[in-house]
Design an enzyme around this catalytic site. Structure first.
Site, PDB file in Angstrom:
ATOM      1  N   GLU A  47       0.979  -1.531   0.496  1.00 10.88           N
ATOM      2  CA  GLU A  47      -0.124   0.075  -0.157  1.00 10.88           C
ATOM      3  C   GLU A  47       0.871   1.445  -0.096  1.00 10.88           C
ATOM      4  OE1 GLU A  47      -3.296   1.603   2.735  1.00 10.88           O
ATOM      5  OE2 GLU A  47      -1.843   0.492   3.300  1.00 10.88           O
ATOM      6  N   LYS A 119      -9.889   1.698  -2.683  1.00 15.11           N
ATOM      7  CA  LYS A 119     -10.327   1.295  -0.871  1.00 15.11           C
ATOM      8  C   LYS A 119     -11.485   0.950  -0.100  1.00 15.11           C
ATOM      9  CE  LYS A 119      -7.646   1.084   3.210  1.00 15.11           C
ATOM     10  NZ  LYS A 119      -6.044   1.624   4.039  1.00 15.11           N
ATOM     11  N   CYS A 160      -4.813  -3.463   3.312  1.00 15.69           N
ATOM     12  CA  CYS A 160      -4.677  -2.928   4.695  1.00 15.69           C
ATOM     13  C   CYS A 160      -5.993  -2.717   5.169  1.00 15.69           C
ATOM     14  CB  CYS A 160      -4.090  -1.693   4.596  1.00 15.69           C
ATOM     15  SG  CYS A 160      -2.836  -1.350   6.423  1.00 15.69           S
TER      16      CYS A 160
END
Length: 289
Positions: A47, A119, A160
């Protein structure tokens, strides 16, 4: 028609990205080349490959739209040169609405972007030790789960903090994913507490291989990340693990292992509908609110 490949080599690129985009892309390029030289056919970076920055005033001037980002262009040429599947764990980019996005991009050996994922879950937390993060202040959350096609099967894309939402991973597995990508920049405190446990749990629940390239070390912005990039089998076994420093971690993925696990414990076929009821007085729904 040639037989489908039965195995492939994964290379996870672990970084310690800073505030200088050009330096970060150069560092990623060197490690990607190392991974390709080691025989990796699928290479994943962490990330925020291009920049680690919390300060909005520093962040925004560094960002470009996807089509105008020179770092992304360079990485696409690199994938084509090396003939690899290159998964850029995420880049900070300007989205189509003009607000920054935390975007993961899968690049084919031809250099084409074949999948992109923004995300979904924003890291808005107070860790209680002086560390506080509000990702939603800088980034627009995504709204679509993404499954991409590779020669070895379907890849579910996450980033994440998505790791803490098992329903996303279950949906990806039910949608056909054999592999789930979790590029990350886990903080050191949460990494020590939860990184291995959550990744192994998601692999076991989804019965997928999990590939998780991480950021590791102390960054220019003062944030310390956990590192320990991991490859995990559908049975929850750790197949490969990095330390904390920038590095490349390799694992050979045997596709038969996934078929064996899903046959041995066919839990993906055993979902049943259910209702949630309360016994006695209904409590206030504090979590949902």
């Amino acid at each position: 028609m040639p037989d489908a490949p039965k195995a492939f080599r994964v290379g996870l690129v672990q970084m310690c990205s800073g505030r200088d985009v050009k330096k970060n892309i150069a560092a990623a390029t060197a490690l990607i080349r190392e991974a390709a030289a080691g025989g990796a056919e699928y290479i994943q970076t962490p990330e925020m490959t291009n920049i680690m920055e919390l300060d909005r005033e520093r962040l925004l001037p560094a960002l470009r739209a996807e089509g105008d980002d020179p770092g992304l262009t360079q990485l696409r040429f690199l994938a084509r040169e090396l003939g690899i599947w290159l998964h850029i764990g995420s880049l900070a980019l300007l989205g189509e609405a003009g607000k920054p996005v935390n975007r993961s991009l899968l690049i084919s050996p031809a250099g084409a972007i074949v999948a992109r994922y923004d995300k979904i879950h924003m890291f808005d937390v107070d860790l209680g030790n002086g560390e506080s993060y509000k990702e939603s202040a800088n980034y627009q959350a995504g709204r679509e789960a993404v499954i991409a096609t590779m020669p070895w099967g379907q890849l579910g894309m996450t980033i994440c903090y998505d790791l803490r939402f098992p329903q996303l991973h279950r949906a990806l597995a039910k949608g056909g994913a054999k592999f789930i990508a979790v590029p990350a920049a886990f903080t050191k405190p949460t990494g020590i507490a939860h990184w291995h446990t959550l990744l192994r749990a998601r692999a076991i629940e989804s019965q997928c291989f999990v590939f998780a390239a991480g950021q590791g070390g102390m960054h220019e912005n003062g944030r310390e990340t956990f590192g320990h990039s991991l490859v995990i089998s559908p049975w929850g076994e750790v197949l490969a693990e990095a330390g904390v420093q920038p590095s490349v971690t390799f694992a050979d993925v045997e596709l038969q292992r996934l078929d064996d696990v899903r046959r041995q414990v066919p839990s993906l076929r055993h979902d049943r509908p259910f209702d949630v009821i309360y016994a006695g007085e209904t409590p206030p729904n504090e979590v949902a609110s």
